[in-house]
Design a protein around this motif. Sequence first.
Motif, PDB file in Angstrom:
ATOM      1  N   TRP A 175      14.841  21.512  30.739  1.00 32.02           N
ATOM      2  CA  TRP A 175      15.667  20.464  30.127  1.00 32.02           C
ATOM      3  C   TRP A 175      15.005  19.934  28.871  1.00 32.02           C
ATOM      4  O   TRP A 175      13.786  19.763  28.819  1.00 32.02           O
ATOM      5  CB  TRP A 175      15.895  19.332  31.124  1.00 32.02           C
ATOM      6  CG  TRP A 175      16.640  19.816  32.318  1.00 32.02           C
ATOM      7  CD1 TRP A 175      17.986  19.852  32.484  1.00 32.02           C
ATOM      8  CD2 TRP A 175      16.069  20.373  33.515  1.00 32.02           C
ATOM      9  NE1 TRP A 175      18.300  20.394  33.709  1.00 32.02           N
ATOM     10  CE2 TRP A 175      17.137  20.730  34.355  1.00 32.02           C
ATOM     11  CE3 TRP A 175      14.772  20.616  33.952  1.00 32.02           C
ATOM     12  CZ2 TRP A 175      16.961  21.311  35.615  1.00 32.02           C
ATOM     13  CZ3 TRP A 175      14.578  21.185  35.187  1.00 32.02           C
ATOM     14  CH2 TRP A 175      15.657  21.532  36.009  1.00 32.02           C
ATOM     15  N   LYS A 176      15.876  19.643  27.888  1.00 30.13           N
ATOM     16  CA  LYS A 176      15.419  19.194  26.575  1.00 30.13           C
ATOM     17  C   LYS A 176      15.921  17.784  26.319  1.00 30.13           C
ATOM     18  O   LYS A 176      17.117  17.510  26.470  1.00 30.13           O
ATOM     19  CB  LYS A 176      16.009  20.151  25.533  1.00 30.13           C
ATOM     20  CG  LYS A 176      15.776  19.756  24.104  1.00 30.13           C
ATOM     21  CD  LYS A 176      16.020  20.932  23.149  1.00 30.13           C
ATOM     22  CE  LYS A 176      17.424  21.519  23.240  1.00 30.13           C
ATOM     23  NZ  LYS A 176      17.582  22.692  22.367  1.00 30.13           N
ATOM     24  N   LYS A 177      15.015  16.912  25.930  1.00 27.48           N
ATOM     25  CA  LYS A 177      15.383  15.542  25.563  1.00 27.48           C
ATOM     26  C   LYS A 177      15.158  15.392  24.072  1.00 27.48           C
ATOM     27  O   LYS A 177      14.083  15.719  23.564  1.00 27.48           O
ATOM     28  CB  LYS A 177      14.491  14.558  26.329  1.00 27.48           C
ATOM     29  CG  LYS A 177      14.982  13.131  26.344  1.00 27.48           C
ATOM     30  CD  LYS A 177      14.098  12.278  27.271  1.00 27.48           C
ATOM     31  CE  LYS A 177      14.742  10.932  27.561  1.00 27.48           C
ATOM     32  NZ  LYS A 177      13.955  10.211  28.575  1.00 27.48           N
ATOM     33  N   GLU A 178      16.204  14.951  23.371  1.00 31.70           N
ATOM     34  CA  GLU A 178      16.100  14.746  21.922  1.00 31.70           C
ATOM     35  C   GLU A 178      15.815  13.280  21.643  1.00 31.70           C
ATOM     36  O   GLU A 178      16.536  12.396  22.135  1.00 31.70           O
ATOM     37  CB  GLU A 178      17.409  15.151  21.227  1.00 31.70           C
ATOM     38  CG  GLU A 178      17.620  16.657  21.207  1.00 31.70           C
ATOM     39  CD  GLU A 178      18.991  17.066  20.673  1.00 31.70           C
ATOM     40  OE1 GLU A 178      19.082  18.188  20.150  1.00 31.70           O
ATOM     41  OE2 GLU A 178      19.950  16.286  20.799  1.00 31.70           O
ATOM     42  N   PHE A 179      14.821  13.024  20.808  1.00 36.12           N
ATOM     43  CA  PHE A 179      14.449  11.656  20.422  1.00 36.12           C
ATOM     44  C   PHE A 179      14.911  11.388  19.005  1.00 36.12           C
ATOM     45  O   PHE A 179      14.552  12.117  18.080  1.00 36.12           O
ATOM     46  CB  PHE A 179      12.930  11.471  20.516  1.00 36.12           C
ATOM     47  CG  PHE A 179      12.413  11.452  21.930  1.00 36.12           C
ATOM     48  CD1 PHE A 179      12.221  12.630  22.636  1.00 36.12           C
ATOM     49  CD2 PHE A 179      12.135  10.240  22.566  1.00 36.12           C
ATOM     50  CE1 PHE A 179      11.751  12.616  23.955  1.00 36.12           C
ATOM     51  CE2 PHE A 179      11.671  10.221  23.876  1.00 36.12           C
ATOM     52  CZ  PHE A 179      11.482  11.408  24.572  1.00 36.12           C
ATOM     53  N   PHE A 180      15.719  10.336  18.869  1.00 32.82           N
ATOM     54  CA  PHE A 180      16.201   9.890  17.560  1.00 32.82           C
ATOM     55  C   PHE A 180      15.548   8.538  17.249  1.00 32.82           C
ATOM     56  O   PHE A 180      14.884   7.947  18.102  1.00 32.82           O
ATOM     57  CB  PHE A 180      17.725   9.729  17.585  1.00 32.82           C
ATOM     58  CG  PHE A 180      18.446  10.955  18.051  1.00 32.82           C
ATOM     59  CD1 PHE A 180      18.614  12.047  17.202  1.00 32.82           C
ATOM     60  CD2 PHE A 180      18.945  11.034  19.345  1.00 32.82           C
ATOM     61  CE1 PHE A 180      19.265  13.184  17.633  1.00 32.82           C
ATOM     62  CE2 PHE A 180      19.601  12.176  19.777  1.00 32.82           C
ATOM     63  CZ  PHE A 180      19.770  13.249  18.929  1.00 32.82           C
ATOM     64  N   ALA A 181      15.786   8.033  16.044  1.00 35.76           N
ATOM     65  CA  ALA A 181      15.239   6.719  15.684  1.00 35.76           C
ATOM     66  C   ALA A 181      15.768   5.643  16.628  1.00 35.76           C
ATOM     67  O   ALA A 181      15.064   4.677  16.954  1.00 35.76           O
ATOM     68  CB  ALA A 181      15.595   6.386  14.237  1.00 35.76           C
ATOM     69  N   ASP A 182      17.024   5.817  17.127  1.00 37.23           N
ATOM     70  CA  ASP A 182      17.658   4.761  17.924  1.00 37.23           C
ATOM     71  C   ASP A 182      17.783   5.101  19.410  1.00 37.23           C
ATOM     72  O   ASP A 182      18.611   4.532  20.110  1.00 37.23           O
ATOM     73  CB  ASP A 182      19.041   4.433  17.336  1.00 37.23           C
ATOM     74  CG  ASP A 182      19.972   5.649  17.380  1.00 37.23           C
ATOM     75  OD1 ASP A 182      19.490   6.755  17.746  1.00 37.23           O
ATOM     76  OD2 ASP A 182      21.155   5.493  17.054  1.00 37.23           O
TER      77      ASP A 182
END
Lengths: 80, 80, 141, 141
Positions: free
Chosen positions: C125-132
């Motif tokens: 599983w992949k978790k994407e991290f954004f600024a928000d």
Amino acid sequence: MEITILAFGIAKDILGGIRVNITLNEPANIHALKQQLEHNYPPLKELASYMIAVNNNYASDTQTILSTDEIALIPPVSGG
Amino acid sequence: MEITILAFGIAKDILGGIRVNITLNEPANIHALKQQLEHNYPPLKELASYMIAVNNNYASDTQTILSTDEIALIPPVSGG
Amino acid sequence: MHPNINIEILSAPLELANCLAWVQSPTCGGIDVFIGTVRNATKGKQVEKLEFEAYLPMAIAEMEKIAMQAMEQWPVEKISIHHRTGILAVGEIPVIIAVAAAHRSAAFEACRYVIDTLKKTVPIWKKEFFADGAVWVAAHP
Amino acid sequence: MHPNINIEILSAPLELANCLAWVQSPTCGGIDVFIGTVRNATKGKQVEKLEFEAYLPMAIAEMEKIAMQAMEQWPVEKISIHHRTGILAVGEIPVIIAVAAAHRSAAFEACRYVIDTLKKTVPIWKKEFFADGAVWVAAHP
């Protein structure tokens, strides 16, 4: 006119060198060059195919040749 | 019987941990497990899909569960 | 594990040279390699980093199944699949797949099959991290 | 040369890391790499070594044309093509093609196009050496 032919791969073996001079009547085109080459070096006719390149581009049979052009005899390629 | 569920990715967030215990009436199959899981953790129903793996293999709804099986809750995968 | 299949899930940076060395063989004329890299954006939104989580024994078993299926479908000799876990910055490599075959066509097709299938079936599983904030990819419709 | 295309013809061993470093980019999600390797046999006959000869300026120009055609046909960002000349032993690498794209499908298709077309049009010649002699590949029908 006299032009220099660059030869590679098996064409180098058939022509007996990397650079070979050939005399053509002016004006000359690729078709005339091929006929003269096959006359001088009959084993060329046994190749699967061959192309002539003029100034690093494949040339059609009707293209005219100038004495200042870089002419190369390209037997079937096999890179990669 | 009580079984331990391994949870990954978003399922770990929904279940609140990597290992969560759940009680099922015997004999239990995958379908019954899914119903109990969705009852205990309703946000599972909002997932695009999820699968249950038994002993490292994806299981069908009719497969029976033993208390000794390794059971994992597999939300939509996104490797690569 | 099948002797012509090499599967590794690693928390350290993946080394392309290792995958290549593993599949190279004097009987092979071509190797196709797919290298996944972390993009700086997804659907137009800037990505800061990714996190990959794997269900280790099952992920290895599923990758071996995929490699076996590829070997059944195409005349390929060796397959190496390395997948990364943990936090990855933009430009880092989550996955490398190397497939060696006598002829290139089989290598290309099998490599494509492995990456396409891996993304559908392997429990990673992949978790994407954004600024928000952050999201688990593909979790919701 | 187009700024997103890298072509090299080298007489020294090819380095996969150089091709990969050249194409890697934060905007790319996938890289497909084809690596040709010298097989120990052709049509069942044992190969001892290969020799590659190139018509240098034209070979570079033709490879650039192919890379340009690939960039017109598929949304790929960078293409690196390295080809070796001289004598190569079994297991050595005559060619590496690396194609980076935002999405893997374009990288696979463009890489396949480049190697398939390279073998048809680029003025490079391969001589195969056997125990009982040598032949220029594909020269005769």
